[in-house]
Design an enzyme around this catalytic site. Structure first.
Site, PDB file in Angstrom:
ATOM      1  N   PHE A  17      -6.740  -8.286  18.476  1.00 41.34           N
ATOM      2  CA  PHE A  17      -7.219  -8.276  19.855  1.00 41.34           C
ATOM      3  C   PHE A  17      -6.967  -9.662  20.459  1.00 41.34           C
ATOM      4  O   PHE A  17      -6.990 -10.669  19.759  1.00 41.34           O
ATOM      5  CB  PHE A  17      -8.715  -7.970  19.908  1.00 41.34           C
ATOM      6  CG  PHE A  17      -9.057  -6.505  19.757  1.00 41.34           C
ATOM      7  CD1 PHE A  17      -8.082  -5.548  19.547  1.00 41.34           C
ATOM      8  CD2 PHE A  17     -10.385  -6.085  19.836  1.00 41.34           C
ATOM      9  CE1 PHE A  17      -8.408  -4.195  19.405  1.00 41.34           C
ATOM     10  CE2 PHE A  17     -10.722  -4.750  19.698  1.00 41.34           C
ATOM     11  CZ  PHE A  17      -9.741  -3.805  19.483  1.00 41.34           C
ATOM     12  N   HIS A  68       0.631  -4.416   9.367  1.00 46.49           N
ATOM     13  CA  HIS A  68      -0.730  -4.515   9.921  1.00 46.49           C
ATOM     14  C   HIS A  68      -1.396  -3.139   9.833  1.00 46.49           C
ATOM     15  O   HIS A  68      -2.508  -3.016   9.348  1.00 46.49           O
ATOM     16  CB  HIS A  68      -0.685  -5.028  11.363  1.00 46.49           C
ATOM     17  CG  HIS A  68      -2.043  -5.211  11.957  1.00 46.49           C
ATOM     18  ND1 HIS A  68      -2.974  -6.069  11.421  1.00 46.49           N
ATOM     19  CD2 HIS A  68      -2.636  -4.643  13.047  1.00 46.49           C
ATOM     20  CE1 HIS A  68      -4.081  -6.026  12.139  1.00 46.49           C
ATOM     21  NE2 HIS A  68      -3.919  -5.162  13.126  1.00 46.49           N
ATOM     22  N   CYS A 117      -8.295  -9.831  14.537  1.00 45.03           N
ATOM     23  CA  CYS A 117      -7.694  -9.250  13.334  1.00 45.03           C
ATOM     24  C   CYS A 117      -6.563 -10.092  12.766  1.00 45.03           C
ATOM     25  O   CYS A 117      -6.073  -9.808  11.680  1.00 45.03           O
ATOM     26  CB  CYS A 117      -7.192  -7.849  13.643  1.00 45.03           C
ATOM     27  SG  CYS A 117      -8.446  -6.863  14.468  1.00 45.03           S
ATOM     28  N   LYS A 131      -4.415  -1.385   4.166  1.00 44.21           N
ATOM     29  CA  LYS A 131      -5.600  -0.815   4.830  1.00 44.21           C
ATOM     30  C   LYS A 131      -5.795   0.667   4.532  1.00 44.21           C
ATOM     31  O   LYS A 131      -6.890   1.192   4.722  1.00 44.21           O
ATOM     32  CB  LYS A 131      -5.510  -1.043   6.343  1.00 44.21           C
ATOM     33  CG  LYS A 131      -5.617  -2.513   6.746  1.00 44.21           C
ATOM     34  CD  LYS A 131      -5.559  -2.690   8.250  1.00 44.21           C
ATOM     35  CE  LYS A 131      -5.515  -4.155   8.655  1.00 44.21           C
ATOM     36  NZ  LYS A 131      -4.198  -4.805   8.399  1.00 44.21           N
TER      37      LYS A 131
END
Lengths: 405, 84
Positions: free
Chosen positions: A393, A297, A158, A329
Site C-alpha cells: 500500500f 508478492h 507490505c 503466501k
C-alpha cells in the site's frame, strides 16, 4: 564489494527456525487455520496464518515480556536464531553493527489492547508507547546484542521487509556499517487490523470452513489475502570480512530496486512493479534473462496476482515462461512487513538447495495467470539468480535480487 | 479487608514483582527504590497493582508514592474502582 548473507532466522506459521520452515515449505504444508488467538466470530474473514506454539517467556524475562509487543517478541526470536547461525560478530566494532528492520503496523496488538482499556476508562500499561512504536523491535534487537551503530526502521506497509533489507544493503555499500541485522516482523492477526482490511474488501472471506484452501495465489476462486504473522531476520556483511572470520555464506544480496506508483494509495500498478524489478536487476549488474526464480508478492487477491503476472511478462518477455515462480503466501498467508523477509529466506534457500517450494492450492490457474508458478509440488532446479518481490500500500514496490556465489 | 490483611497482601504482591527480595525482606517502611524498583519499574508496579487491588492509581499524588507504606495508605484511602 559483495554483500553476503551469513545468518538467517524465522518464526512463521509453518515453522520456527529455517530448517523447520523450509521442510514444511517444500512439502507444501499450509499454516492457515481458523483464528485461535481471539474470538473471530464477528469477523468476515475468520482464517489466518497464526504462530501458535510461541511463548515469549521461553526466552524473555517477565519484565521484558511486559515491555514488548508481540511483533518485537517474534523479531527477537528470529534474531536470536540468525545471530546464532551467523556465529560471533565480535570481530566488528559495536558502532559498526547496524539494524535495519521493517514492520508495517509495529506494535498494533498493544495499540488495540491499550485503546480498548482507555475507552473503558481503565489505566493503560506504562510501556504502551515503547511497545507500539514501530522501531521497538529494532531497538530491542540492538539492546540485546549490543549493536551500537545505525538503527533504522522502515514502515512501507507490505514492502517494509524488502525496503529494510534494501536499506541494509545501502548501509554496507556506503560504508556506514560492517554488518547489519535486517528483515521484518509483524503481528497483526487482530480484530481491528482485520476489520480494516475487511472494509477494503482485501481479505478472503469465502474459505472460513476450509482454511487451508483460503490462500490461493494465481488460482481460480481466490477472493483476497489471508492475514498472517511472523518474522524473518538476515545477517548481512561484506564478503571479504565474512570469509576472514570464517562465516558460512548462504548467498549474495546482489541488488535492490524500488519504485513508487504515485497513482493510488492501495491499487497496484504494473508500471511501478516493472520499474522496481528492473532497477533491482540492473543494480545487481545482471540482465533480466539471467533471473531463474521469482518469489512473487502474490497475496491471493483477484487483482494483485494478475497485475504481478502482467508486470513479469512485460519485463521478461518470452523469458517469463522460463522463470520458476512461487508464492510463499499460499502456505503462510500475508505477514505484511515480515512477508518479504520471509520470502527472501525462501529465495535464499532455493539458491542454496536447488529446490523451489510450491505454490499450493493451485489446482486450476486463473486464465489471466499463465506463468509457471510451481503448482502444488516442489521442483528441483538449479537457481543462480532469485528475486523476491514486495508490493505495498502506498504504491510502494520493492524487489531484491539474490545470487549464488 | 482490614489494614493488617491489606499490609500482608501488598507486601506479598510487591515481593512477587521484586527481583531482589522476598516478602521477609519487606516492611511498610521499605522504600521501593531500595527494593530494586526504579521509576519505570514503579510505574509498572502500580499498573499491576490496579489489577490486583481494584484501585485506580491516578492523579498527581501517585507520583509521591515512595514506600510500601505509601502504597498501602493509598489503597486504603481509595475505594475499589476498577475490576480485573
Amino acid at each position: 564489494m559483495r554483500v553476503v548473507i551469513t545468518g538467517m532466522g524465522i518464526v512463521s506459521p509453518i515453522g520456527t527456525g529455517v530448517d523447520q520452515f523450509w521442510n514444511a515449505a517444500i512439502n507444501g504444508v499450509s499454516g492457515i487455520t481458523s483464528i485461535r488467538s481471539f474470538d473471530a466470530s464477528s469477523q468476515h474473514s475468520r482464517v489466518a496464518g497464526e504462530i501458535t506454539e510461541f511463548n515469549p517467556a521461553d526466552f524473555l524475562s517477565a519484565k521484558q515480556v511486559e515491555q514488548t509487543d508481540r511483533f518485537t517478541q517474534l523479531a527477537l526470536q528470529a534474531a536470536s536464531q540468525a545471530m546464532a547461525d551467523a556465529g560471533s560478530l565480535d570481530s566488528y566494532q559495536p558502532r559498526r553493527l547496524a539494524v535495519s528492520l521493517g514492520s508495517g503496523m509495529g506494535g498494533f496488538s498493544t495499540f488495540e489492547s491499550s485503546a480498548t482499556r482507555r475507552l473503558q476508562k481503565k489505566s493503560i500499561p506504562p510501556f504502551s508507547v515503547p511497545r507500539i512504536m514501530a522501531n521497538s523491535a529494532a531497538a530491542w534487537i540492538a539492546t540485546k546484542y549490543g549493536l551500537k551503530g545505525v538503527n533504522l526502521t522502515c514502515s512501507t506497509a507490505c514492502s517494509s521487509g524488502a525496503n529494510a533489507i534494501g536499506m541494509a544493503l545501502d548501509l554496507l555499500r556506503s560504508g556506514k556499517a560492517d554488518a547489519v541485522v535486517t528483515g521484518g516482523a509483524e503481528a497483526c492477526v487482530l480484530p481491528l487490523t482485520m476489520t480494516g482490511f475487511e472494509a477494503l474488501q482485501a481479505l478472503s472471506i469465502g474459505f472460513n470452513a476450509d482454511p487451508s484452501r483460503a490462500s490461493r495465489p494465481f488460482a481460480t476462486g481466490r477472493d483476497g489475502f489471508v492475514m498472517g504473522e511472523g518474522a524473518g531476520i538476515l545477517i548481512l556483511e561484506k564478503e571479504e570480512e565474512a570469509i576472514k572470520r570464517g562465516a558460512k555464506i548462504y548467498a549474495q544480496l546482489a541488488g535492490y530496486g524500488c519504485a513508487c506508483d504515485a497513482t493510488h494509495i492501495v491499487a497496484p500498478d504494473m508500471d511501478g512493479q516493472v520499474a522496481a524489478m528492473q532497477a533491482a536487476i540492473e543494480d545487481a549488474g545482471l540482465t533480466s534473462d539471467q533471473v531463474d526464480y521469482i518469489n512473487a508478492h502474490a497475496t491471493s487477491t483477484p487483482l494483485g496476482d494478475v497485475i504481478e503476472t502482467k508486470a513479469i511478462k512485460q519485463l521478461f518477455g518470452a523469458h517469463a515462461w522460463e522463470i520458476a515462480i512461487s508464492a510463499t503466501k499460499s502456505m503462510i498467508g500475508h505477514s505484511i512487513g515480515a512477508s518479504a523477509a520471509i520470502g527472501s529466506i525462501a529465495t535464499i534457500m532455493s539458491l542454496h538447495t536447488g529446490t523451489i517450494h510450491p505454490t499450493i492450492n493451485l489446482d486450476e490457474a486463473d486464465p489471466q495467470c499463465d506463468l509457471n508458478y510451481t503448482p502444488n509440488f516442489a521442483i528441483q532446479k538449479k537457481v543462480q539468480v532469485g528475486m523476491c518481490n514486495a508490493f505495498g500500500f502506498g504504491g510502494n514496490n520493492a524487489s531484491i535480487v539474490f545470487t549464488n556465489l | 479487608m482490614d489494614i493488617a490483611e491489606l499490609e500482608t497482601k501488598v507486601i506479598e504482591f510487591i515481593a512477587s514483582k521484586a527481583e531482589k527480595v522476598d516478602a521477609s525482606g519487606i516492611t511498610t517502611a521499605s522504600r521501593l527504590e531500595d527494593l530494586g524498583f526504579d521509576s519505570l519499574d514503579t510505574v509498572q508496579l502500580l499498573f499491576d497493582a490496579e489489577e490486583a487491588f481494584g484501585v485506580n492509581f491516578d492523579g498527581e499524588e501517585v507520583r509521591g508514592l515512595r514506600s510500601v507504606g505509601d502504597i498501602i495508605d493509598y489503597i486504603s484511602k481509595h475505594p475499589p474502582t476498577v475490576s480485573s
